[in-house]
Every structure is written in structure tokens, then in C-alpha cells.
Design an enzyme around this catalytic site. Structure first.
Site, PDB file in Angstrom:
ATOM      1  N   ASN A  19       0.873  -1.168   0.000  1.00 38.08           N
ATOM      2  CA  ASN A  19       0.000   0.000   0.000  1.00 38.08           C
ATOM      3  C   ASN A  19       0.913   1.222   0.000  1.00 38.08           C
ATOM      4  OD1 ASN A  19      -1.795   2.065   0.412  1.00 38.08           O
ATOM      5  ND2 ASN A  19      -2.379   1.454   2.500  1.00 38.08           N
ATOM      6  N   TRP A  20       1.043   1.816  -1.161  1.00 38.34           N
ATOM      7  CA  TRP A  20       1.993   2.937  -1.293  1.00 38.34           C
ATOM      8  C   TRP A  20       1.437   4.238  -0.718  1.00 38.34           C
ATOM      9  CZ3 TRP A  20       4.036   1.958  -6.987  1.00 38.34           C
ATOM     10  CH2 TRP A  20       5.006   0.938  -6.941  1.00 38.34           C
ATOM     11  N   LYS A  21       0.180   4.260  -0.365  1.00 38.38           N
ATOM     12  CA  LYS A  21      -0.438   5.485   0.179  1.00 38.38           C
ATOM     13  C   LYS A  21      -0.164   6.653  -0.784  1.00 38.38           C
ATOM     14  CE  LYS A  21      -0.070   3.385   4.690  1.00 38.38           C
ATOM     15  NZ  LYS A  21       0.071   3.520   6.127  1.00 38.38           N
ATOM     16  N   HIS A  57      -9.425   1.530   5.150  1.00 35.71           N
ATOM     17  CA  HIS A  57      -8.124   1.768   5.796  1.00 35.71           C
ATOM     18  C   HIS A  57      -8.300   2.767   6.938  1.00 35.71           C
ATOM     19  CE1 HIS A  57      -3.969   2.878   6.467  1.00 35.71           C
ATOM     20  NE2 HIS A  57      -3.644   1.742   5.862  1.00 35.71           N
ATOM     21  N   GLU A  99      -6.597   5.171   7.826  1.00 37.08           N
ATOM     22  CA  GLU A  99      -6.373   6.576   7.441  1.00 37.08           C
ATOM     23  C   GLU A  99      -7.627   7.155   6.785  1.00 37.08           C
ATOM     24  OE1 GLU A  99      -2.747   5.803   5.295  1.00 37.08           O
ATOM     25  OE2 GLU A  99      -1.786   5.303   7.193  1.00 37.08           O
ATOM     26  N   GLU A 123      -5.201  -4.341  10.809  1.00 34.81           N
ATOM     27  CA  GLU A 123      -4.128  -3.366  10.985  1.00 34.81           C
ATOM     28  C   GLU A 123      -4.369  -2.575  12.268  1.00 34.81           C
ATOM     29  OE1 GLU A 123      -2.242  -2.261   6.914  1.00 34.81           O
ATOM     30  OE2 GLU A 123      -3.950  -0.954   7.255  1.00 34.81           O
ATOM     31  N   GLY A 173       2.881   2.706  10.652  1.00 37.96           N
ATOM     32  CA  GLY A 173       3.836   3.788  10.439  1.00 37.96           C
ATOM     33  C   GLY A 173       4.597   4.193  11.687  1.00 37.96           C
ATOM     34  N   SER A 220       3.763  -1.766  10.357  1.00 38.45           N
ATOM     35  CA  SER A 220       5.209  -1.860  10.559  1.00 38.45           C
ATOM     36  C   SER A 220       5.779  -3.239  10.219  1.00 38.45           C
ATOM     37  CB  SER A 220       5.583  -1.439  11.991  1.00 38.45           C
ATOM     38  OG  SER A 220       5.241  -0.078  12.206  1.00 38.45           O
ATOM     39  N   GLY A 279       3.070  -0.826   4.226  1.00 38.57           N
ATOM     40  CA  GLY A 279       3.187   0.575   3.831  1.00 38.57           C
ATOM     41  C   GLY A 279       4.638   0.924   3.557  1.00 38.57           C
ATOM     42  N   GLY A 280       5.286   1.568   4.516  1.00 40.91           N
ATOM     43  CA  GLY A 280       6.628   2.128   4.342  1.00 40.91           C
ATOM     44  C   GLY A 280       7.646   1.151   3.764  1.00 40.91           C
TER      45      GLY A 280
HETATM   46  P1  13P Z   1       3.297   0.663   7.582  1.00 44.73           P
HETATM   47  O1  13P Z   1       3.767  -0.656   7.020  1.00 44.73           O
HETATM   48  O2  13P Z   1       4.050   1.842   7.048  1.00 44.73           O
HETATM   49  O3  13P Z   1       3.224   0.622   9.079  1.00 44.73           O
HETATM   50  O4  13P Z   1       1.800   0.886   7.052  1.00 44.73           O
HETATM   51  C1  13P Z   1       0.875  -0.138   7.230  1.00 44.73           C
HETATM   52  C2  13P Z   1      -0.361   0.196   6.469  1.00 44.73           C
HETATM   53  O5  13P Z   1      -1.091   1.093   6.819  1.00 44.73           O
HETATM   54  C3  13P Z   1      -0.639  -0.581   5.264  1.00 44.73           C
HETATM   55  O6  13P Z   1      -1.940  -0.348   4.802  1.00 44.73           O
END
Ligand code: 13P
Length: 265
Positions: free
Chosen positions: A10-12, A104, A106, A176, A182, A222, A243-244
């Protein structure tokens, strides 16, 4: 139960079209000659979908390229019309999108998406034959107040309201915990496994044991190359939403490799 693990990036709001192209060329070259018993999915921002589709299909001769599926990070609950800034499921279909991330944390926290809105989006995605990656998870305050089960149960029950057995079979759930996203703080494998087992039991109550045993539940928060193997060894964890650590080709690949090395039999 043999569930094929699913590793999704998930590149956001990262990776425009040129960064997408660079990532993919590097990722595909690293992937060359390897295959994993897993599904690999990439969810770029909307504006990079065309580039992702183009690069994947121009390298379509290789099996590696074909095994990467495309996801969107969101979709509208409406078909078309005066919804400035929104993207419909039929528009996503034109880019050969298979999956769509919905619910999600967010989107819930920053954009105020309620369980009802997420439910409407899940229905809309299924109408277009997109597979939702349905995200759920508790905040730290909710966990510390002892509300983990209530929060997850409500998100699942309301998010999946009136979703048929047939559609449920096409849904991936992503657990999640908000406090792990993050932050560098990963849920311990025991915390993650306990939450995943709870999610599976709620799905069993709603859809029966058979469906619950088949549903894939990803862990997100994470995930890194160093913790992927331990998390994926848990019996109810069937992949990761990353994500990251999925913004860099080598690290995404190592998560997949390490995760696949340690699957429960
Ligand atoms: P991180 O891997 O950066 O913690 O993000 C997780 C996430 O929100 C994936 O949708």
C-alpha cells in the site's frame, strides 16, 4: 486449510508515475527467475495506475509480471456523476485493477469514513467484480480500554452488512492495529495471532466455519523484512499489507521471501 498468502504494497500518497516505473523495473528484475507461493499485489496512487498497468503488461511475457496484481487504494460508493475528486469502480476496471483497499484506518480517521460508507463501497466494488481488501483495526486507546473485541466485531459486522456468502469469498480482510501503522511498533506475533483468530471466529459466526477457514486475513502495521517470517508463521496470518517497507523494491521482496519461508503447514 491451505490459504495462499497475499502480500500487498500500500503505497499510500507516495510514488508518482515515474517513481512507479523505476520501482517496477527494479522489482521485476530482482524477481526474475524466482516464484513465490503467494499473491503479490501493488496499490499505487490512482495517478500511477496507468503506468503500473503499462509496465506490467509490457513485461507480460514473464510469469513474474503476470503474478503481480493491481489494487486501488479507494473507490467511490457511487457509479458516476457530481462527486468531485472521486474515482468509480468502472474507471478502475479500465486499468485492470483486481483489488481495492477499503476501510483503511487513514480513510476512517482522516476522511471520516464510517462503517456504513465502507459497507457501501464494498458492495459497489463487488458489483464491478473488484476484490475488496477490507481493513479493520483498533486504536491504542481502544485496546488499552479493553475494547479490542467490540471494535473489531462492530467493524466486521457493519462493514460486511448484507454482503453475500458468494461475495465474502472474494474478500481479503486486513487486520491493521492503528497503533502499529507507520510507528515502527509491530504487534507481537502473539497479539497479531490472537486478533486474527478473533476476526476469523467473528467471520465464522456470520458466514460459517467453511468460509471463515478460507478467508485470507493479512496483518498490517510496521511489517519489515526482519519481522515478516515470525508474523507469517502464525496460523491465522495469511500475508501482509505493507506501507513504508514496500516503497523500496528490495525490502518488499525480502518481506515476501521471508514471509513465504515460514508459512504454517
Ligand atoms: P506501515 O507498514 O508503514 O506501518 O503501514 C501499514 C499500512 O497502513 C498498510 O496499509
Amino acid at each position: 486449510m491451505n490459504r495462499k498468502p497475499i502480500f500487498a504494497a500500500n503505497w499510500k500518497m507516495n510514488m508518482g508515475a515515474s517513481a512507479t516505473e523505476d520501482f517496477l523495473k527494479s522489482f521485476l528484475s530482482k524477481l526474475l527467475g524466482q516464484s513465490f507461493p503467494a499473491e503479490i499485489v501493488i496499490a499505487p496512487p490512482f495517478v500511477s495506475l496507468a503506468k503500473l498497468t503499462e509496465v506490467l503488461h509490457s513485461s507480460g511475457a514473464s510469469n513474474e509480471a503476470q503474478s503481480i496484481q493491481i489494487a486501488a487504494q479507494n473507490c467511490s460508493e457511487h457509479d458516476a456523476g457530481a462527486y468531485t475528486g472521486e474515482v468509480s469502480v468502472l474507471m478502475l476496471r479500465e486499468f485492470l485493477v483486481h483489488y481495492v483497499i477499503l476501510g483503511h484506518s487513514e480513510r476512517r480517521a482522516i476522511y471520516g469514513e464510517t462503517d456504513a460508507v465502507i459497507n457501501a463501497k464494498i458492495h459497489k466494488a463487488r458489483e464491478a467484480n473488484l476484490k475488496p481488501i477490507f481493513c479493520i483495526g483498533e486504536t491504542l486507546a481502544q485496546r488499552e480500554a479493553g475494547h479490542l473485541e467490540t471494535v473489531l466485531r462492530t467493524q466486521i459486522t457493519e462493514g460486511l452488512n448484507n454482503v453475500s456468502d458468494k461475495d465474502m469469498a472474494e474478500i481479503v480482510v486486513a487486520y491493521e492495529p492503528v497503533w502499529a501503522i507507520g510507528t515502527g511498533v509491530t504487534a507481537s506475533s502473539q497479539q497479531a495471532q490472537d486478533a486474527h483468530a478473533l476476526v476469523r471466529s467473528v467471520i465464522a459466526e456470520l458466514y460459517g466455519q467453511d468460509t471463515a477457514a478460507k478467508i485470507r486475513i493479512q496483518y498490517g502495521g510496521s511489517v519489515k523484512p526482519a519481522n515478516a517470517a515470525e508474523l507469517m508463521a502464525c496460523p491465522d496470518i495469511d500475508g501482509a499489507l505493507i506501507g513504508g517497507a514496500a516503497l523500496e523494491p528490495q525490502s518488499f521482496l525480502e518481506i515476501i521471501r521471508n514471509g513465504c519461508s515460514n508459512q504454517p503447514s
